[in-house]
Design a protein around this motif. Structure first.
Motif, PDB file in Angstrom:
ATOM      1  N   ILE A   1       0.822  -1.072  -0.092  1.00  0.00           N
ATOM      2  CA  ILE A   1      -0.011  -0.027   0.161  1.00  0.00           C
ATOM      3  C   ILE A   1       0.897   1.206  -0.022  1.00  0.00           C
ATOM      4  CG2 ILE A   1      -1.522   1.159   1.265  1.00  0.00           C
ATOM      5  CD1 ILE A   1      -2.577  -1.522   2.458  1.00  0.00           C
ATOM      6  N   LEU A   2       1.921   1.351   0.900  1.00  0.00           N
ATOM      7  CA  LEU A   2       2.856   2.354   1.096  1.00  0.00           C
ATOM      8  C   LEU A   2       3.337   2.779  -0.348  1.00  0.00           C
ATOM      9  CD1 LEU A   2       3.680   4.487   3.217  1.00  0.00           C
ATOM     10  CD2 LEU A   2       5.102   2.691   4.192  1.00  0.00           C
ATOM     11  N   LEU A   3       3.903   1.672  -1.105  1.00  0.00           N
ATOM     12  CA  LEU A   3       4.859   1.755  -2.194  1.00  0.00           C
ATOM     13  C   LEU A   3       4.183   1.817  -3.448  1.00  0.00           C
ATOM     14  CD1 LEU A   3       7.792  -0.358  -1.269  1.00  0.00           C
ATOM     15  CD2 LEU A   3       7.610   2.160  -1.114  1.00  0.00           C
ATOM     16  N   ALA A   4       2.474   1.771  -3.618  1.00  0.00           N
ATOM     17  CA  ALA A   4       1.925   1.675  -4.635  1.00  0.00           C
ATOM     18  C   ALA A   4       2.149   2.967  -5.564  1.00  0.00           C
ATOM     19  CB  ALA A   4       0.498   1.737  -4.166  1.00  0.00           C
ATOM     20  N   GLY A   5       2.523   2.620  -6.797  1.00  0.00           N
ATOM     21  CA  GLY A   5       2.626   3.726  -7.895  1.00  0.00           C
ATOM     22  C   GLY A   5       4.248   3.876  -7.872  1.00  0.00           C
ATOM     23  N   ALA A   6       4.977   3.361  -7.007  1.00  0.00           N
ATOM     24  CA  ALA A   6       6.336   3.775  -7.270  1.00  0.00           C
ATOM     25  C   ALA A   6       7.087   3.428  -8.657  1.00  0.00           C
ATOM     26  CB  ALA A   6       7.068   2.802  -6.258  1.00  0.00           C
ATOM     27  N   THR A   7       7.861   4.454  -9.080  1.00  0.00           N
ATOM     28  CA  THR A   7       8.371   4.439 -10.364  1.00  0.00           C
ATOM     29  C   THR A   7       9.834   4.434 -10.187  1.00  0.00           C
ATOM     30  OG1 THR A   7       6.525   5.731 -10.823  1.00  0.00           O
ATOM     31  CG2 THR A   7       8.127   5.480 -12.557  1.00  0.00           C
ATOM     32  N   GLY A   8      10.677   3.536 -11.027  1.00  0.00           N
ATOM     33  CA  GLY A   8      12.198   3.709 -11.073  1.00  0.00           C
ATOM     34  C   GLY A   8      12.523   4.631 -12.324  1.00  0.00           C
ATOM     35  N   TYR A   9      13.623   5.005 -12.232  1.00  0.00           N
ATOM     36  CA  TYR A   9      14.311   5.806 -13.367  1.00  0.00           C
ATOM     37  C   TYR A   9      15.494   5.135 -13.887  1.00  0.00           C
ATOM     38  CZ  TYR A   9      10.516   9.367 -12.505  1.00  0.00           C
ATOM     39  OH  TYR A   9       9.250  10.049 -12.336  1.00  0.00           O
ATOM     40  N   GLY A  10      15.625   4.014 -13.664  1.00  0.00           N
ATOM     41  CA  GLY A  10      16.957   3.241 -14.230  1.00  0.00           C
ATOM     42  C   GLY A  10      17.842   2.840 -13.168  1.00  0.00           C
ATOM     43  N   HIS A  11      18.704   3.843 -12.528  1.00  0.00           N
ATOM     44  CA  HIS A  11      19.515   3.463 -11.811  1.00  0.00           C
ATOM     45  C   HIS A  11      19.095   3.362 -10.238  1.00  0.00           C
ATOM     46  CE1 HIS A  11      23.180   4.099 -14.331  1.00  0.00           C
ATOM     47  NE2 HIS A  11      22.397   5.377 -14.546  1.00  0.00           N
ATOM     48  N   ASN A  12      17.702   4.064 -10.085  1.00  0.00           N
ATOM     49  CA  ASN A  12      17.205   3.709  -8.867  1.00  0.00           C
ATOM     50  C   ASN A  12      16.004   2.594  -8.629  1.00  0.00           C
ATOM     51  OD1 ASN A  12      15.170   4.907 -10.143  1.00  0.00           O
ATOM     52  ND2 ASN A  12      14.844   6.640  -8.616  1.00  0.00           N
ATOM     53  N   ASP A  13      15.932   2.103  -9.741  1.00  0.00           N
ATOM     54  CA  ASP A  13      14.888   0.809  -9.909  1.00  0.00           C
ATOM     55  C   ASP A  13      14.951  -0.241  -8.664  1.00  0.00           C
ATOM     56  OD1 ASP A  13      14.313   1.868 -12.299  1.00  0.00           O
ATOM     57  OD2 ASP A  13      14.969   0.418 -13.366  1.00  0.00           O
ATOM     58  N   PHE A  14      16.037  -0.474  -8.184  1.00  0.00           N
ATOM     59  CA  PHE A  14      16.246  -1.397  -7.200  1.00  0.00           C
ATOM     60  C   PHE A  14      15.556  -0.909  -5.822  1.00  0.00           C
ATOM     61  CE2 PHE A  14      19.416   1.722  -6.416  1.00  0.00           C
ATOM     62  CZ  PHE A  14      19.621   1.743  -4.874  1.00  0.00           C
ATOM     63  N   LYS A  15      15.380   0.544  -5.734  1.00  0.00           N
ATOM     64  CA  LYS A  15      14.839   1.061  -4.574  1.00  0.00           C
ATOM     65  C   LYS A  15      13.433   0.534  -4.109  1.00  0.00           C
ATOM     66  CE  LYS A  15      16.918   5.503  -3.671  1.00  0.00           C
ATOM     67  NZ  LYS A  15      16.991   6.888  -3.399  1.00  0.00           N
ATOM     68  N   ILE A  16      12.596   0.231  -5.562  1.00  0.00           N
ATOM     69  CA  ILE A  16      11.176  -0.334  -5.151  1.00  0.00           C
ATOM     70  C   ILE A  16      11.201  -1.646  -4.132  1.00  0.00           C
ATOM     71  CG2 ILE A  16       9.244  -0.699  -6.407  1.00  0.00           C
ATOM     72  CD1 ILE A  16       9.990   0.770  -8.698  1.00  0.00           C
ATOM     73  N   GLU A  17      11.980  -2.562  -4.855  1.00  0.00           N
ATOM     74  CA  GLU A  17      12.162  -4.001  -4.151  1.00  0.00           C
ATOM     75  C   GLU A  17      12.780  -3.807  -2.815  1.00  0.00           C
ATOM     76  OE1 GLU A  17      10.490  -6.658  -4.604  1.00  0.00           O
ATOM     77  OE2 GLU A  17      11.636  -7.729  -3.177  1.00  0.00           O
ATOM     78  N   LEU A  18      13.948  -2.811  -2.969  1.00  0.00           N
ATOM     79  CA  LEU A  18      14.504  -2.673  -1.396  1.00  0.00           C
ATOM     80  C   LEU A  18      13.746  -1.981  -0.437  1.00  0.00           C
ATOM     81  CD1 LEU A  18      17.606  -3.175  -0.305  1.00  0.00           C
ATOM     82  CD2 LEU A  18      17.832  -0.680  -0.811  1.00  0.00           C
ATOM     83  N   ALA A  19      12.985  -1.014  -1.019  1.00  0.00           N
ATOM     84  CA  ALA A  19      11.954  -0.371   0.043  1.00  0.00           C
ATOM     85  C   ALA A  19      11.129  -1.363   0.698  1.00  0.00           C
ATOM     86  CB  ALA A  19      11.287   0.669  -0.494  1.00  0.00           C
ATOM     87  N   ARG A  20      10.347  -2.123   0.018  1.00  0.00           N
ATOM     88  CA  ARG A  20       9.519  -3.305   0.499  1.00  0.00           C
ATOM     89  C   ARG A  20      10.207  -4.259   1.503  1.00  0.00           C
ATOM     90  NH1 ARG A  20       7.426  -8.129  -0.571  1.00  0.00           N
ATOM     91  NH2 ARG A  20       4.916  -8.259  -0.408  1.00  0.00           N
ATOM     92  N   ARG A  21      11.339  -4.776   1.036  1.00  0.00           N
ATOM     93  CA  ARG A  21      11.955  -5.714   1.866  1.00  0.00           C
ATOM     94  C   ARG A  21      12.457  -4.861   3.163  1.00  0.00           C
ATOM     95  NH1 ARG A  21      16.075  -9.413  -1.931  1.00  0.00           N
ATOM     96  NH2 ARG A  21      14.221  -9.794  -3.487  1.00  0.00           N
ATOM     97  N   ALA A  22      12.685  -3.575   3.093  1.00  0.00           N
ATOM     98  CA  ALA A  22      13.390  -2.887   4.259  1.00  0.00           C
ATOM     99  C   ALA A  22      12.018  -2.489   5.128  1.00  0.00           C
ATOM    100  CB  ALA A  22      13.919  -1.521   3.769  1.00  0.00           C
ATOM    101  N   ILE A  23      11.027  -2.529   4.606  1.00  0.00           N
ATOM    102  CA  ILE A  23       9.757  -2.392   5.530  1.00  0.00           C
ATOM    103  C   ILE A  23       9.559  -3.498   6.306  1.00  0.00           C
ATOM    104  CG2 ILE A  23       7.237  -1.875   5.700  1.00  0.00           C
ATOM    105  CD1 ILE A  23       7.614  -0.201   3.182  1.00  0.00           C
TER     106      ILE A  23
END
Lengths: 163, 745, 339
Positions: free
Chosen positions: C296-318
């Motif tokens: 829910i928190l990360l819904a709609g997250a968009t990566g721009y290439g070099h930061n794509d990893f953040k979407i999955e990383l943020a989920r796992r970090a939560i």
């Protein structure tokens, strides 16, 4: 941008290593440049001038701070200890001794900052474990890679092995 | 008669007290009267020409004295030859402020000189520069088709190009039982010594200058400046007793030196120019390099085929080269080999030797590839290397002058507990963290160069040894003092080593791990010559105390000449000086390597690193929890400072594998993380348990001391061992370095 | 790099009056970001109004509603090591200590921490275009080096992130920022303090140019029993967050009764969604429950290439930080991952 030729200077009095020193500096002079260029105290090093390396660490009113990120005018009246004020005349501080004994430096450029930083850390009572000390000392970069020797030296002093 | 031994003794750094008390003075710290401050202005385009420089706003700043640029500069020579220095690669060296042309982003284009640092910096920000921009290309990967063979020159003599093919690689590879093919990439890296590049020039009048410079070669800076400004060598003195790290960045004189000297000569004033940290990213660096490996082996683990190709960035104006691909076949005696090393000219500044240049790059691909083959074959990685151990260098068909790599493997494996290692992904875990073990070999070629030293024994019983060499933190000051003390049988306190000054005897630039071998041998030779002089004087002293004794019958110890056969005959060295009417005795000696003898051998230091990593399984965070590096580098002069050198190399290896990279924006044509905040050097919290072992290695070929040097070797095996350990933990092979948070998700 | 006048303000009134006389006047407190920006030629103050004489802003005091008032001029370190903060708001303490370095935390103030500018490479390079620095000049990060950059709440004008750690914990704690301006005082809930870039990325927050932060007020709930701050970055200390998570939980009978999750390093402001927190209510704290909240928190997250990893990383970090919050004693220096 506003152009101001001839910046007027102000008298700023700093108690540096126990001695009151008055300098006349314009507001745009950093504490680090005041120490190095106006007071000939070049032990505080300039490694980045942006708060990213820790080489300029001094102890200001008992706290370690970065002298590159503060202005001399802001510190009027402050008590400042630089590396030149660590240890007594002819007698090194135990941390200085430990740095030599543990070969905790190579080029020596980060060394004054490491020592000022660790002394202030110990005096503040912080850093109870080696892991905490490593984190709390991470504001002082060492490009030569003397990291383990630096932490060994600090831990030896903390543990009383170097008095 | 027991001789006083200094070589091999752990000794604290002689300059330690100066460094821990802030008394050691670096180039920007000499207080000279009426000092002017220069601040450098850098190009903000990548390629093109400066069309106009508007000084109006800058000149209104109080205290501005002058502004130098291509239209307002000293006369500079027209010929490339006069810009050459000891580390210049083939090509046409960059000339600061020479003309309007911009060849790389951040190139220095002006110097603002003012009465205060703050005024110079402010005025520099007000300089309005107009450009005519041209199209540029800085992207290595997009331009690999432009790769060309490097030009030959002095640099390729010291850093040889790869040898020709051996056997038939393609058919051997095709028929191999196990094959691995990989493409590896690491980005550019900048040296970033903690001290900013700085020069303080004292204008002594009549064309005479005293220059405090951050450099790895005082003579190099002296000759360079003299050539550029038409000064006599003897009128230019370059001093650098303390240098806040170099790692190769000071092997070439940097541009602040030229700008500072120019201002001092033009204004006839004392001038200081210090780079800012962003400017530290505007010159030489470790080149971004693409590597391709194809290695093949038999089912029982014999490596049969090696193909190693490296394509590295260089500038449009110089061919910087390094030894990237030569080592695979020196380490592993496969019979079918093709090696290729090519350069891709781009609109970037010329790269520059950076700690373990070439070796650290090449070994990353070689040793990762070796582990992948071992993994395929189901052979322990160490066992796989032992099965392919080179007793002789087949790549050039020469014996090794000495090689104790096998002992490095043995001691490292034992200390680390390598026998406990388990195959990939079976190593186990600690909570959420996967554990991995990895190892790697390392190799660094020993370089031999000439060098000079003098030795003087004074009336007050002191030995003074001199060389122009610098000490960037390696421990040269202490080690040279030890070598001299050892040779004359004196306590360390009786020796003074004068160094870091161009007026002293000639030294090559301090790099390539060769300083101890080159200058140490010269110190030893000059001390031996001094002993001969002292002995000759003693022979003719009143009463002929030495009788018919020959120099080999005597030992120098405790400040005296003592006869081996008659230990009671003790002639104090100070008495010899008194006999010499109180005049000090001096000897000078150059160490000229015997190239014909050396050429018959492959000469290299070796290492093995064993590494444990923890990788957070979900979050991909990697920590090197412990590592052992074992080094065979001939004789170790000072185990304490040598250990520190290797520890430093290990930290650099961790950094290469997991931390540092200069990020490039190819559209803007520039590096973009140009600060120590975003260029991530390791911090204390990144560095855990590191251990160093030196194995005994005797080498009578390489130089008089049997010392191979240790500046580079500690780094080389570290990064690949980490990559292999990460693979062991996770089963994931990352081939783009550094490995970053996110790469293992 | 320009020269400037300097005034040491004696009273809040004098400071606020001083700032109003010239648009280029700026407050200075710790100076750790302002002096940095000035040296990079990114800001050009006409006059610096030094707040360090305002002793009334240098205290930490308990509020009648059970909350705690953190003076704007208290240093980050003094706040983190304050006994009440350590005891009742250990999430804040640990979060502050995961930011910057001891030296910087000794100078940097609570008010200044909220006002630090982004660490986007392009923002910091005066020769690069940047809509935040020079509106309308463009955003090279969108198609350039964007490892540090936002995956949520970004705009076509700007994908910068806010670099503060402290603000992430304050978001989870639902702090209130007290400010004083020429018109008097007002309160800004932390959620409304920082803003998304939209079409005006030059504005980081909703503070008016002539307003001064006087304090940050913490509500009574401090999540002392169940909290954690996890900071993932390119080195173990002294680096800005790629992703960070502040989690505070209250539990009864093994079930979550109250949850707060704020994520740093992913947006122009600390990222919170009450719906994600509500989804945890009455759930047992489990990877699945935190994973559902993360979605829910990360819904709609968009990566721009070099930061794509953040979407999955943020989920796992939560998810990880949820587990870490159950046992705050597992926290490691620098908010490194544990368990």
């Amino acid at each position: 941008m506003p152009n101001r030729p001839d910046p007027p200077t102000r008298a700023v009095t700093l108690t540096v290593n126990g001695t009151a020193r008055t300098v006349h500096v314009a507001p745009w002079v950093s504490l680090l440049d005041t120490l190095r260029d106006h007071l000939d105290l070049t032990g505080s090093k300039k490694g980045c001038d942006h708060g990213q390396c820790g080489a300029c660490t001094v102890i200001c009113n008992g706290q370690r701070i970065l002298s590159c990120l503060t202005l001399a005018v802001m510190q009027d009246g402050a008590e400042i200890t630089t590396i030149e004020g660590i240890g007594a005349e002819g007698k090194l501080h135990p941390l200085q001794e430990a740095f030599i004994a543990y070969d905790a430096f190579q080029c020596g450029y980060c060394t004054p900052g490491q020592i000022c930083s660790s002394i202030a850390m110990i005096e503040a009572g912080h850093g109870n474990t080696r892991e905490e000390v490593k984190d709390l000392m991470s504001g002082n970069l060492c490009r030569c890679g003397a990291n383990t020797n630096i932490i060994d030296a600090i831990m030896a002093v903390k543990d009383g092995a170097h008095e | 008669m027991k001789k006083h031994e200094e070589i091999g003794k752990p000794r604290r750094r002689i300059e330690g007290a100066l460094k821990v008390s802030g008394q050691a003075k670096y180039a920007a710290e000499y207080q000279v009267p009426d000092l002017l401050y220069g601040y450098i202005v850098n190009a903000t385009i990548t390629k093109g020409r400066i069309t106009h420089i508007d000084e109006t706003a800058a000149r209104t700043v109080g205290g501005v004295v002058d502004i130098f640029h291509h239209d307002h500069r000293s006369d500079l020579p027209k010929f490339d030859m006069l810009y050459k220095e000891m580390d210049a690669p083939p090509g046409s060296a960059f000339r600061p402020l020479y003309d309007a042309e911009v060849k790389s982003n951040g190139q220095p284009i002006a110097l603002v000189v003012a009465e205060t640092f703050e005024a110079a910096r402010y005025a520099a920000s007000l300089l309005e520069i107009s450009y005519a921009e041209e199209a540029f290309d800085v992207d290595l990967k997009e331009n690999l088709h432009q790769a060309k063979k490097p030009s030959k020159g002095l640099a390729t003599l010291i850093k040889p190009l790869p040898p020709g093919p051996r056997g038939d690689f393609e058919s051997a590879y095709a028929s191999a039982d196990a094959r691995f093919e990989g493409e590896f990439l690491h980005g550019s890296q900048h040296h970033n010594p903690l001290e900013l590049f700085a020069t303080t020039t004292v204008y002594e009048g009549e064309g005479k200058l005293t220059i405090y410079d951050k450099t790895q070669g005082t003579t190099n800076s002296q000759v360079y400046v003299s050539n550029l400004f038409g000064l006599r060598f003897k009128d230019v003195r370059v001093i650098a007793p303390f240098v806040g790290g170099g790692f190769g960045s000071g092997l070439r004189p940097q541009y602040q030196l030229v700008l500072c000297v120019m201002a001092a000569l033009e204004l006839k004033r004392n001038v200081r120019v210090v780079m800012d940290r962003k400017q530290m990213f505007t010159f030489g660096h470790r080149p971004e390099t693409v590597q391709r490996t194809r290695f093949g082996a038999t089912a029982d683990g014999e490596l049969t085929a090696i193909n190693h190709v490296a394509l590295a960035e260089t500038s449009r104006f110089e061919d910087y080269n390094e030894v990237v691909v030569n080592h695979a076949n020196m380490l592993y005696p496969a019979g079918n080999v093709t090696l290729e090393y090519k350069l891709v000219p781009l609109d970037r500044f010329t790269p520059l030797d950076m700690r373990a240049p070439g070796g650290s790059t090449g070994m990353l691909a070689i040793e990762t590839t070796m582990d992948q083959l071992a993994d395929q074959l189901g052979i322990d990685p160490l066992e796989f290397r032992l099965r392919n151990y080179a007793e002789r260098d087949v790549s050039s068909d020469k014996p090794f002058s000495s090689k104790e790599l096998r002992e490095c493997y043995r001691q490292g494996a034992e200390q680390f507990g390598w026998s406990e290692r388990k195959p990939t992904s079976e190593q186990g875990r600690r909570g959420n963290r996967l554990v991995g073990h990895g190892m790697s070999s390392g190799m660094w070629d020993v370089i031999a160069l000439p060098g000079t030293a003098t030795a003087e024994f004074t009336a007050d019983g002191k030995l003074i040894v001199r060389s122009a060499v610098t000490d960037n933190g390696q421990g040269t000051y202490t080690v040279m003092s030890q070598i001299a003390a050892h040779e004359l049988g004196l306590p360390l306190e009786a020796v003074t080593f004068e160094y870091g000054d161009s007026k002293l005897p000639l030294s090559p630039i301090q790099g390539g791990s060769y300083t101890t071998g080159v200058i140490g041998s010269a110190v030893k030779a000059s001390c031996r010559a001094l002993k001969n002089e002292l002995f000759k004087l003693a022979q003719i002293m009143d009463g002929y105390p030495l009788g018919n004794a020959l120099p080999e019958d005597a030992v120098f110890t405790d400040g005296a000449i003592v006869l081996k056969e008659a230990p009671h005959t003790k002639i104090r060295l100070t008495d010899i000086i008194a006999f010499n009417k109180g005049k000090a005795v001096t000897a000078s000696k150059s160490n000229i390597p015997n190239v014909f003898k050396l050429k018959q051998y492959t000469r290299a230091s070796h290492s093995a690193s064993f590494v444990e990593v923890e990788v957070d399984e979900q979050l991909g965070i990697i920590n090197v929890t412990r590592a052992v590096t074992v080094v065979a580098a001939g004789r170790i002069m000072n185990p304490q400072t040598a250990r520190s050198q290797i520890l430093g190399g290990m930290v650099w290896g961790i950094s290469m594998a997991l931390r540092e990279e200069t990020l490039l924006d190819p559209r803007l044509g520039k590096y973009i993380n140009t600060s120590l905040g975003e260029y991530h050097l390791p911090v204390h919290a990144d560095i855990h348990d590191l251990e160093v072992i030196f194995v005994e290695e005797h080498d009578t070929i390489i130089n008089e001391l049997g010392a191979k040097g240790i500046g580079e070797i500690g780094m080389i095996s570290m990064a690949p061992a980490i990559v292999n350990a990460v693979y062991n933990a996770t089963g994931k092979l990352v081939k783009v370095f550094p490995i970053k948070v996110g790469d293992l998700l | 790099m320009n020269n400037f006048d300097y005034l040491r303000a004696g009273t809040i009134k004098e400071a606020v009056r001083g700032i109003a006389t010239q648009p280029a006047n700026q407050f200075i407190a710790g100076g750790t970001n302002l002096i940095d920006l000035w040296k990079y030629d990114l800001t050009h103050p006409a006059r610096l109004i030094d707040l360090n004489g305002l002793d009334e802003l240098k205290t930490i005091t308990e509020l009648p509603d059970g909350g705690l008032r953190l003076g704007a001029l208290v240093s980050n370190n003094a706040t983190a090591y304050h006994p009440i903060v350590e005891e009742r708001y250990p999430l804040l303490s640990r979060t502050i200590l995961a930011g910057a370095t001891a030296q910087i935390r000794n100078s940097a103030t609570n008010g200044g921490n909220l006002l630090q500018r982004t660490r986007c490479y392009y923002f910091y390079d005066v020769a690069s275009p940047c809509n935040k620095r020079v509106p309308g000049s463009g955003c090279p990060a969108i198609e350039g080096q964007n490892r540090l950059h936002a995956i949520l709440g970004e705009s076509a004008q700007c994908i910068a992130t806010h670099p503060s750690d402290m603000a992430v914990a304050l978001a989870a704690l639902e702090a209130v920022v007290q400010v004083t301006g020429p018109e008097g005082q007002r309160s800004i809930p932390i959620a409304d303090f920082h803003r998304l870039p939209g079409n005006t990325p030059e504005r980081d927050n909703t503070l008016a140019a002539d307003e001064l932060i006087t304090s940050i007020d913490l509500p009574a709930t401090g999540y002392a029993a169940h909290h954690s701050y996890l900071k993932l970055r390119d080195r173990n200390s002294y680096a800005f967050a790629l992703v960070s998570v502040a989690t505070g939980l209250e539990l009864e009978d093994g079930k979550i009764t109250r949850a707060r999750i704020a994520v740093g390093g992913v947006a122009h402001k600390p990222w919170r969604k009450p719906a994600a927190e509500d989804a945890l209510i009455d759930k047992e704290p489990s990877p699945e429950a935190f994973g559902a909240a993360a979605d829910i928190l990360l819904a709609g997250a968009t990566g721009y290439g070099h930061n794509d990893f953040k979407i999955e990383l943020a989920r796992r970090a939560i998810i990880r930080n949820g587990a870490m919050a159950l046992d705050p004693s597992c926290q490691r220096p620098g908010a490194q991952p544990s368990l």
